[in-house]
Design a protein around this motif. Sequence first.
Motif, PDB file in Angstrom:
ATOM      1  N   VAL A 176      35.690 -32.858 -33.525  1.00 45.96           N
ATOM      2  CA  VAL A 176      35.094 -33.741 -34.539  1.00 45.96           C
ATOM      3  C   VAL A 176      35.974 -34.965 -34.764  1.00 45.96           C
ATOM      4  CG1 VAL A 176      34.488 -33.933 -36.982  1.00 45.96           C
ATOM      5  CG2 VAL A 176      33.786 -31.920 -35.675  1.00 45.96           C
ATOM      6  N   ASN A 177      37.275 -34.738 -34.887  1.00 43.36           N
ATOM      7  CA  ASN A 177      38.193 -35.860 -35.121  1.00 43.36           C
ATOM      8  C   ASN A 177      38.162 -36.848 -33.949  1.00 43.36           C
ATOM      9  OD1 ASN A 177      38.957 -34.783 -37.566  1.00 43.36           O
ATOM     10  ND2 ASN A 177      40.789 -33.755 -36.746  1.00 43.36           N
ATOM     11  N   ILE A 236      34.853 -38.746 -34.151  1.00 44.33           N
ATOM     12  CA  ILE A 236      34.869 -39.738 -35.229  1.00 44.33           C
ATOM     13  C   ILE A 236      35.664 -40.963 -34.799  1.00 44.33           C
ATOM     14  CG2 ILE A 236      35.758 -40.191 -37.556  1.00 44.33           C
ATOM     15  CD1 ILE A 236      35.018 -37.333 -38.287  1.00 44.33           C
ATOM     16  N   VAL A 252      23.942 -38.523 -38.859  1.00 44.18           N
ATOM     17  CA  VAL A 252      25.394 -38.288 -38.864  1.00 44.18           C
ATOM     18  C   VAL A 252      25.935 -38.326 -40.290  1.00 44.18           C
ATOM     19  CG1 VAL A 252      27.618 -39.229 -38.135  1.00 44.18           C
ATOM     20  CG2 VAL A 252      25.714 -39.144 -36.516  1.00 44.18           C
ATOM     21  N   THR A 253      25.442 -39.252 -41.085  1.00 46.43           N
ATOM     22  CA  THR A 253      25.923 -39.377 -42.472  1.00 46.43           C
ATOM     23  C   THR A 253      25.607 -38.107 -43.264  1.00 46.43           C
ATOM     24  OG1 THR A 253      25.603 -41.789 -42.410  1.00 46.43           O
ATOM     25  CG2 THR A 253      25.754 -40.746 -44.569  1.00 46.43           C
ATOM     26  N   GLN A 308      25.159 -35.004 -42.122  1.00 45.88           N
ATOM     27  CA  GLN A 308      26.004 -33.894 -41.666  1.00 45.88           C
ATOM     28  C   GLN A 308      27.454 -34.068 -42.125  1.00 45.88           C
ATOM     29  OE1 GLN A 308      25.582 -32.392 -37.684  1.00 45.88           O
ATOM     30  NE2 GLN A 308      23.555 -33.313 -37.444  1.00 45.88           N
ATOM     31  N   LEU A 309      27.922 -35.328 -42.114  1.00 53.98           N
ATOM     32  CA  LEU A 309      29.286 -35.567 -42.606  1.00 53.98           C
ATOM     33  C   LEU A 309      29.419 -35.177 -44.080  1.00 53.98           C
ATOM     34  CD1 LEU A 309      30.227 -38.985 -40.928  1.00 53.98           C
ATOM     35  CD2 LEU A 309      31.374 -36.778 -40.578  1.00 53.98           C
ATOM     36  N   GLU A 311      29.368 -31.268 -44.284  1.00 51.68           N
ATOM     37  CA  GLU A 311      30.609 -30.678 -43.785  1.00 51.68           C
ATOM     38  C   GLU A 311      31.786 -31.024 -44.682  1.00 51.68           C
ATOM     39  OE1 GLU A 311      30.782 -28.453 -41.506  1.00 51.68           O
ATOM     40  OE2 GLU A 311      28.604 -28.642 -41.223  1.00 51.68           O
ATOM     41  N   SER A 312      31.751 -32.219 -45.269  1.00 56.40           N
ATOM     42  CA  SER A 312      32.831 -32.607 -46.177  1.00 56.40           C
ATOM     43  C   SER A 312      32.868 -31.686 -47.394  1.00 56.40           C
ATOM     44  CB  SER A 312      32.642 -34.062 -46.612  1.00 56.40           C
ATOM     45  OG  SER A 312      33.655 -34.433 -47.531  1.00 56.40           O
TER      46      SER A 312
END
Length: 381
Positions: A30-31, A34, A53-54, A56-57, A60-61
Amino acid sequence: MAKANQMSEMGTRDEMLKQIQGYQTNQARVNSGIGRLTQMDTSAITPLMVANVTRQLANESARLAQLADSIDSTIALTTHTRTQARRLHVTDIPAGPMSIVLAFSDLTTVGRFKSTARHFRNALRPIIRNIRLRRAIECAGVWAVVRFDDQLSHGDVMKAMWVMEEEGEAGWVEAADTLRLSEHLGCCQLPVTVGAGDMQTHASKADFLALPRFCAQWMLVGRNVVLRRRTGQQDGTLQLFRHNHEIRIIHNQPGFAITLNPPLPHPNRPIHPFSQHPFQQHAKPHDPPVCQRIGWDDVVGLVAVGAHDWRAFSSASSMLKRLMLNYRVMVGDGISHSPIVAVDRSVCGGYLDRIVTQSPHTPLDECSHVTAYEAVDGACV
């Protein structure tokens, strides 16, 4: 059971490490993604892709925040528990408070403390040996008279504590009194030491309680009282032996057996001047009248005499005192008997009569000890 628990804990830990490794692998991907995403031309990314993507971010955050909280809580709780366990470890509790708890606990409670856990048991051992046993010796009235070997096992220390506490305060008064006289007569040095071998004299509490208290106690200390002449020759120790259902003294031989609570008056003398023999009238169950037939031979020393040449004593402790006194007389150690004279018991307002009829355990005025016996010929001393 302990091994199974250990295996289960190891399996749980391995599973957690596997999950952490999987997470770290995905986190690295993931890193990396990103990093590449932030370097792309955003005009080439469609609004639908950006929204996906936003979303899911954000999800997950939030989950990462929950995971971080769980990990932090686990670390904090584990560290706190270990710190508390270390602070409250029983070995860190000062001896003072623990000794107070033990001082007011009976032996059953002390035994339960010991069985709680190994670290608790290990913490109690020095307190029992150095504080509780010492206090028991003081309460028994034998401080500076009897001590226990420092090398005794913990089991023997517990037995010693029970022996001292069983009869309560001053429960050793006759034994202590006899030991003090034996030191005065040069037969021992105080305090006498009770060792591991002495503690094995009584295999169990039942064996100890099966005997009159004084006899059971003297079996622990009697070997320390030595009958020794000025030349250094020894004629034995004032030790009591248990042989089957018989108690023997000085030598573990049949002729040195003693009889507890003998029949009085003797069958050969059916009529006694008292309605009840004073030895029986004033008998102490824990230090009862005894009968023995030990005499003296100038060559051999202490010997067993004929079955009809017996002496009955007011108590077992009185017998031991008389044996020591007679021994000193026989070996010519500066002690002698006063001459026997006939007196009128009614003189001095009946003072002598009261001496004869009072308890044979009562010392005369200004006397520290008293012994009393009756011989087969009727002589009373």
